[in-house]
Design an enzyme around this catalytic site. Structure first.
Site, PDB file in Angstrom:
ATOM      1  N   LEU A  33     -55.554 -12.803 -76.091  1.00 35.68           N
ATOM      2  CA  LEU A  33     -54.979 -14.153 -76.144  1.00 35.68           C
ATOM      3  C   LEU A  33     -55.829 -15.187 -75.420  1.00 35.68           C
ATOM      4  O   LEU A  33     -56.450 -14.898 -74.398  1.00 35.68           O
ATOM      5  CB  LEU A  33     -53.568 -14.122 -75.533  1.00 35.68           C
ATOM      6  CG  LEU A  33     -52.628 -13.085 -76.163  1.00 35.68           C
ATOM      7  CD1 LEU A  33     -51.255 -13.153 -75.506  1.00 35.68           C
ATOM      8  CD2 LEU A  33     -52.515 -13.287 -77.663  1.00 35.68           C
ATOM      9  N   HIS A  34     -55.866 -16.391 -75.992  1.00 34.36           N
ATOM     10  CA  HIS A  34     -56.588 -17.522 -75.412  1.00 34.36           C
ATOM     11  C   HIS A  34     -55.678 -18.751 -75.519  1.00 34.36           C
ATOM     12  O   HIS A  34     -54.522 -18.648 -75.976  1.00 34.36           O
ATOM     13  CB  HIS A  34     -57.924 -17.735 -76.140  1.00 34.36           C
ATOM     14  CG  HIS A  34     -57.796 -17.742 -77.630  1.00 34.36           C
ATOM     15  ND1 HIS A  34     -57.149 -18.738 -78.327  1.00 34.36           N
ATOM     16  CD2 HIS A  34     -58.203 -16.841 -78.567  1.00 34.36           C
ATOM     17  CE1 HIS A  34     -57.190 -18.479 -79.614  1.00 34.36           C
ATOM     18  NE2 HIS A  34     -57.810 -17.320 -79.795  1.00 34.36           N
ATOM     19  N   HIS A  37     -53.489 -19.376 -78.460  1.00 34.04           N
ATOM     20  CA  HIS A  37     -52.229 -18.625 -78.535  1.00 34.04           C
ATOM     21  C   HIS A  37     -51.186 -19.202 -77.571  1.00 34.04           C
ATOM     22  O   HIS A  37     -50.003 -19.255 -77.884  1.00 34.04           O
ATOM     23  CB  HIS A  37     -52.448 -17.164 -78.160  1.00 34.04           C
ATOM     24  CG  HIS A  37     -53.322 -16.400 -79.107  1.00 34.04           C
ATOM     25  ND1 HIS A  37     -54.609 -16.033 -78.784  1.00 34.04           N
ATOM     26  CD2 HIS A  37     -53.098 -15.933 -80.353  1.00 34.04           C
ATOM     27  CE1 HIS A  37     -55.136 -15.368 -79.790  1.00 34.04           C
ATOM     28  NE2 HIS A  37     -54.245 -15.285 -80.763  1.00 34.04           N
TER      29      HIS A  37
END
Ligand code: PAF
Length: 280
Positions: A33-34, A37
């Site tokens: 996730l980044h 997201h």
């Protein structure tokens, strides 16, 4: 934040929330996730009382020569990020939970028409895998609202079709694309890029902006598409498509100038990047 791994535990938790009249939001992901997201999670928190995020690298949406094996798996970091953004449950099933008869023996969901073009044409079977896993996830989470990123523009259209056609009782919310300062859309696949490729990658966003300028200047749509493909090829990309469609992904008439979206998929060596720009 709770971490759950079985459908039974997830159903029990969601049932308890629903008995209290709480509205459940859902963010499906493949992990790693980044900020792209976390925007989805923040939006889900705005639309719901409780939020579930799933992390599942779905084998059925990858082609045989694609990056399923090397797709980055970072569950501990994902859990920390989700918790920091107010997520209530991380649902991380294994393949046996998702596909009890085995991946390859699953009941499939196929959305017709829009899955045959653009990414569907270049990644045969991809959207069947996406529709199949998302339908399962909706049955598992039973959300009132689910949030998907607009970076995967065609995927969002496929999900909207799926929800309407199968009458899933939930609302779909599209979240804005999150970009790096140089315009590159955030994606887990960006980390495959070498330093030299990372320098070139923002050309995709610059090309989308040039497409919009070309359309607004009244140039013929095929001419704008061809110029975009040339620009990307000159920068070192192998272009899958640089295309202009209506917002619903049907093809525009020659003189259409509003309600359009420009979409690009292009590869730098083995890394395939997608992006889009709504023109209005
Ligand atoms: O967009 C993604 O990350 C995936 O396609 C999704 C929606 C989680 C289904 O595996």
């Amino acid at each position: 934040m709770l971490s759950l791994h079985t459908v039974a535990d997830l159903h029990a938790q969601v049932r308890a929330w629903k008995l209290r009249g709480l509205r459940v939001g859902f963010v499906p992901t493949m992990g790693n996730l980044h900020d792209g997201h976390f925007v989805l999670v923040d939006l889900a928190c705005e639309h719901a009382d409780k939020v579930v995020a799933s992390v599942f690298v779905n084998p059925t949406q990858f082609g045989p020569n694609e990056d399923f094996a090397r797709y980055p798996r970072t569950l501990d970091a994902d859990a920390r990020g989700l918790s920091a953004h107010g997520c209530d449950v991380l649902f991380a099933p294994d393949v046996a939970q998702m596909y009890p008869f085995g991946a390859g023996r699953e009941v499939q969901v196929r959305v017709p028409g829009i899955t045959d073009i653009l990414d569907g044409a270049h990644r045969p079977g991809h959207f069947d895998g996406v529709a199949t896993v998302v339908a399962r996830l909706f049955n598992m989470v039973q959300p009132d609202v689910a949030v998907f990123g607009r970076k995967d523009y065609q995927q969002l259209q496929v999900i909207q079709y799926l929800v309407r056609d199968l009458a899933f009782p939930l609302q779909i919310v599209g979240a804005p694309i999150v970009r790096a300062d140089d315009g590159l859309a955030l994606s887990s696949r960006n980390q495959y890029l070498t330093a030299a490729e990372r320098e070139v990658a923002p050309t995709i966003h610059a090309t989308l902006q040039a497409m919009r300028a070309g359309v607004q200047a009244g140039r013929a749509l095929p001419e704008v598409e061809a110029a975009a493909a040339r620009r990307l090829t000159d920068a070192g990309f192998v272009v899958d498509y640089a295309a202009i469609h209506r917002a619903d992904l049907s093809l525009p008439a020659a003189d259409e100038r509003s309600g359009l979206v420009a979409l690009i998929a292009a590869r730098l060596d083995a890394t395939r990047l997608i992006d889009n720009l709504i023109m209005d």
